[in-house]
Design a protein around this motif. Structure first.
Motif, PDB file in Angstrom:
ATOM      1  N   LYS A  41       0.849  -1.209   0.000  1.00 17.15           N
ATOM      2  CA  LYS A  41       0.000   0.000   0.000  1.00 17.15           C
ATOM      3  C   LYS A  41       0.878   1.251   0.000  1.00 17.15           C
ATOM      4  O   LYS A  41       0.538   2.255  -0.612  1.00 17.15           O
ATOM      5  CB  LYS A  41      -0.916   0.003   1.228  1.00 17.15           C
ATOM      6  CG  LYS A  41      -2.039  -0.999   1.109  1.00 17.15           C
ATOM      7  CD  LYS A  41      -3.009  -0.872   2.282  1.00 17.15           C
ATOM      8  CE  LYS A  41      -3.921  -2.085   2.329  1.00 17.15           C
ATOM      9  NZ  LYS A  41      -4.087  -2.590   3.710  1.00 17.15           N
ATOM     10  N   VAL A  42       2.011   1.166   0.693  1.00 15.88           N
ATOM     11  CA  VAL A  42       2.924   2.314   0.730  1.00 15.88           C
ATOM     12  C   VAL A  42       3.527   2.551  -0.657  1.00 15.88           C
ATOM     13  O   VAL A  42       3.523   3.679  -1.167  1.00 15.88           O
ATOM     14  CB  VAL A  42       4.060   2.079   1.757  1.00 15.88           C
ATOM     15  CG1 VAL A  42       5.069   3.219   1.722  1.00 15.88           C
ATOM     16  CG2 VAL A  42       3.484   1.923   3.168  1.00 15.88           C
ATOM     17  N   THR A  43       4.002   1.480  -1.278  1.00 13.94           N
ATOM     18  CA  THR A  43       4.700   1.675  -2.559  1.00 13.94           C
ATOM     19  C   THR A  43       3.728   1.980  -3.705  1.00 13.94           C
ATOM     20  O   THR A  43       4.147   2.468  -4.749  1.00 13.94           O
ATOM     21  CB  THR A  43       5.590   0.462  -2.914  1.00 13.94           C
ATOM     22  OG1 THR A  43       4.797  -0.713  -2.877  1.00 13.94           O
ATOM     23  CG2 THR A  43       6.743   0.339  -1.951  1.00 13.94           C
ATOM     24  N   ALA A  44       2.425   1.705  -3.472  1.00  8.01           N
ATOM     25  CA  ALA A  44       1.441   2.136  -4.473  1.00  8.01           C
ATOM     26  C   ALA A  44       1.384   3.665  -4.512  1.00  8.01           C
ATOM     27  O   ALA A  44       1.119   4.258  -5.549  1.00  8.01           O
ATOM     28  CB  ALA A  44       0.067   1.559  -4.142  1.00  8.01           C
ATOM     29  N   ARG A  45       1.633   4.292  -3.367  1.00  6.31           N
ATOM     30  CA  ARG A  45       1.611   5.766  -3.325  1.00  6.31           C
ATOM     31  C   ARG A  45       3.002   6.357  -3.563  1.00  6.31           C
ATOM     32  O   ARG A  45       3.152   7.319  -4.296  1.00  6.31           O
ATOM     33  CB  ARG A  45       1.056   6.225  -1.966  1.00  6.31           C
ATOM     34  CG  ARG A  45       1.228   7.708  -1.761  1.00  6.31           C
ATOM     35  CD  ARG A  45       0.017   8.525  -1.290  1.00  6.31           C
ATOM     36  NE  ARG A  45      -0.954   7.869  -0.478  1.00  6.31           N
ATOM     37  CZ  ARG A  45      -1.398   8.354   0.695  1.00  6.31           C
ATOM     38  NH1 ARG A  45      -0.899   9.470   1.186  1.00  6.31           N
ATOM     39  NH2 ARG A  45      -2.329   7.716   1.366  1.00  6.31           N
TER      40      ARG A  45
END
Ligand SMILES: *Cc1c(COP(=O)(O)O)cnc(C)c1O
Ligand code: SF4
Length: 364
Positions: A41-45
Motif C-alpha cells: 500500500k505504501v509503494t502504491a503511493r
C-alpha cells in the motif's frame, strides 16, 4: 581467457545495476521480515527503488541505511505534514522551476533517482512520470534566458545524474549558452547511492562546463565506502566543487557521535559539508522528524571539536516558501556583569564592553 559475458556480469555498468533494483516489497521479503501487504500500500503511493549497491550496504534490518531505503507503513498512516512542504509550486513561474531567491533558481530536470529515499521532500513526485519532461525543461530554460537577474542555476529532480551523458551534455550546453548564467550547480545523491554512475565519461562531460559545483547528500558514515570515495575523487580531480547537504533524520543520524564521524569522513573524501537540513515537513515523513533542539545540540557538539572545514550550516527550509534560515546555538550569555561568551567547552570569557553595544537589539 575470460568469457566476456561473465566479465560483464561481474562488473555491471550503472544502468545494469539500476535495472536490478528492488522495486517492490515482495522482492525484499526473502531478505527481511516485513509485512508485504502493508508495504505494498505504501509503494502504491510512494515508489520504492533500492539498487543492489545501496542494498549491499544495509547490514541489519532497521539500521540507518535500511531506514533510508525500505518503506515503512507510517508513510501512509501518519497524516502530519504537507504534500508540498516548501511551497515550491506557488513559487513556480513554470512547472519544474522554482524562483524563490533573487539571483538563483532551482530547475528540475529528472524524475528518477538511483534510490527513492523514504524521507524525500519531493516524495509525492519522484519516480513518477509528469514531474518533468522535455517540454518543462525547455520552458524552464526559456524562463532563465528571459530573466537576466539569474546568475546561478541549481539542477535538481529527482536526480539530474540519472540523465544519460548525451542528455546532460545537451542540457549543459544550452544553459552555458545563456550569458548571464555564471554558475551551474547540480544536486545529486548519486555519489552516495550509486557511485558507479560517476564514470570517467560522465566526468569528461561535466568538466567542460565550469564553473560547476555539485552538492550531494550523505547521511551516515556507513555510506562513505571505497566506491563513494573513488566517485568523489574523480569529480574533485576534475575541479568540481563538492558539497554535502545532509538531512537530520531521527534514528539515522540524530546523534552527535554519528554526525561527528560523518563530517570527518566527508572531508577525507574531499566533500565539504554545506548544509545540515532540518527535515522538511513532507507528508509521509513525520517518523523522521527531530526537534530543533537536537540539531542545535549536535552543532554545539561539533563546533570547536572539528575544524571549520567539517562544519555545515544547520538550516531550516521554512514551510510555506520562506526559504532557508540558519540556526546557531547561542555563544552569548547575559550575566550580572553584562554579556559574556561561552566557548565550546562551556567556559566563560569576557570581551570589551564597548564592542558589545547593540547586542540584544533587533534580534542581534
Ligand atoms: C535551496 C534552494 C536554492 C539554493 O539555495 P542556496 O542557499 O544558495 O544553496 C535555490 N532555490 C531554491 C528554491 C532552493 O530551495
Ligand atoms: S535522491 Fe534526493 S530527490 Fe531522490 S528520493 Fe532521495 S532525497 Fe528525494
Amino acid at each position: 581467457m575470460t568469457d566476456p559475458n561473465k566479465r560483464a556480469a561481474a562488473v555491471p555498468g550503472w544502468k545494469k545495476l539500476l535495472s536490478r533494483s528492488f522495486s517492490s516489497p515482495q522482492e525484499l521479503a526473502p531478505h527481511f521480515d516485513l509485512d508485504k501487504t502493508a508495504l505494498q500500500k505504501v509503494t502504491a503511493r510512494y515508489p520504492m527503488r533500492i539498487n543492489p549497491y545501496y542494498f549491499s550496504l544495509i547490514k541489519t534490518p532497521g539500521d540507518p541505511l535500511y531506514k533510508q531505503a525500505v518503506p515503512d507503513a507510517r508513510e501512509i498512516e501518519d497524516p502530519a505534514g504537507e504534500e508540498d512542504p516548501l511551497g515550491e509550486e506557488a513559487l513556480s513561474p513554470c512547472p519544474g522551476l522554482t524562483h524563490k531567491y533573487p539571483d538563483r533558481v532551482l530547475l528540475l530536470v529528472s524524475n528518477q533517482c538511483a534510490m527513492y529515499c523514504r524521507f524525500c521532500n519531493r516524495k509525492r513526485k519522484v519516480g513518477r512520470p509528469g514531474l518533468v519532461d522535455r517540454k518543462t525543461i525547455r520552458a524552464g530554460l526559456a524562463y532563465i534566458r528571459g530573466h537576466k537577474e539569474i546568475r546561478d542555476v541549481l539542477l535538481s529532480g529527482g536526480d539530474p545524474l540519472l540523465l544519460s551523458d548525451p542528455e546532460l551534455h545537451a542540457l549543459l550546453t544550452e544553459l552555458r549558452a545563456i550569458a548571464h548564467v555564471a554558475v551551474v550547480r547540480i544536486g545529486s545523491r548519486v555519489p552516495c547511492t550509486l557511485p558507479q554512475r560517476i564514470t570517467p565519461a560522465l566526468v569528461r562531460v561535466l568538466k567542460a562546463f565550469h564553473p560547476l559545483y555539485l552538492n550531494t547528500q550523505f547521511n551516515h558514515p556507513s555510506e562513505i565506502t571505497p566506491q563513494a570515495a573513488a566517485a568523489c575523487g574523480r569529480l574533485a580531480d576534475a575541479g568540481i566543487g563538492l558539497g554535502c547537504q545532509t538531512v537530520l533524520l531521527k534514528g539515522i543520524n540524530d546523534d552527535s557521535s554519528v554526525m561527528f564521524a560523518l563530517m570527518e569522513k566527508l572531508i577525507e573524501i574531499r566533500v565539504r559539508p554545506y548544509y545540515l537540513f532540518q527535515a522538511d515537513l513532507a507528508r509521509g515523513t513525520a517518523h523522521f522528524w527531530t526537534p530543533v533542539a537536537t540539531g542545535l545540540k549536535i552543532m554545539r557538539r561539533l563546533q570547536g571539536r572539528l575544524s571549520g572545514l567539517c562544519l555545515p550550516h544547520y538550516v531550516i527550509d521554512l514551510p510555506g516558501g520562506g526559504g532557508k534560515v540558519p540556526l546557531l546555538p547561542s555563544y552569548l550569555r547575559q550575566t550580572k556583569k553584562g554579556v559574556t561568551f561561552i566557548n565550546y567547552l562551556g567556559r566563560e570569557y569576557t570581551y570589551p564592553v564597548e564592542l558589545l553595544e547593540g547586542l540584544g537589539e533587533e534580534g542581534l
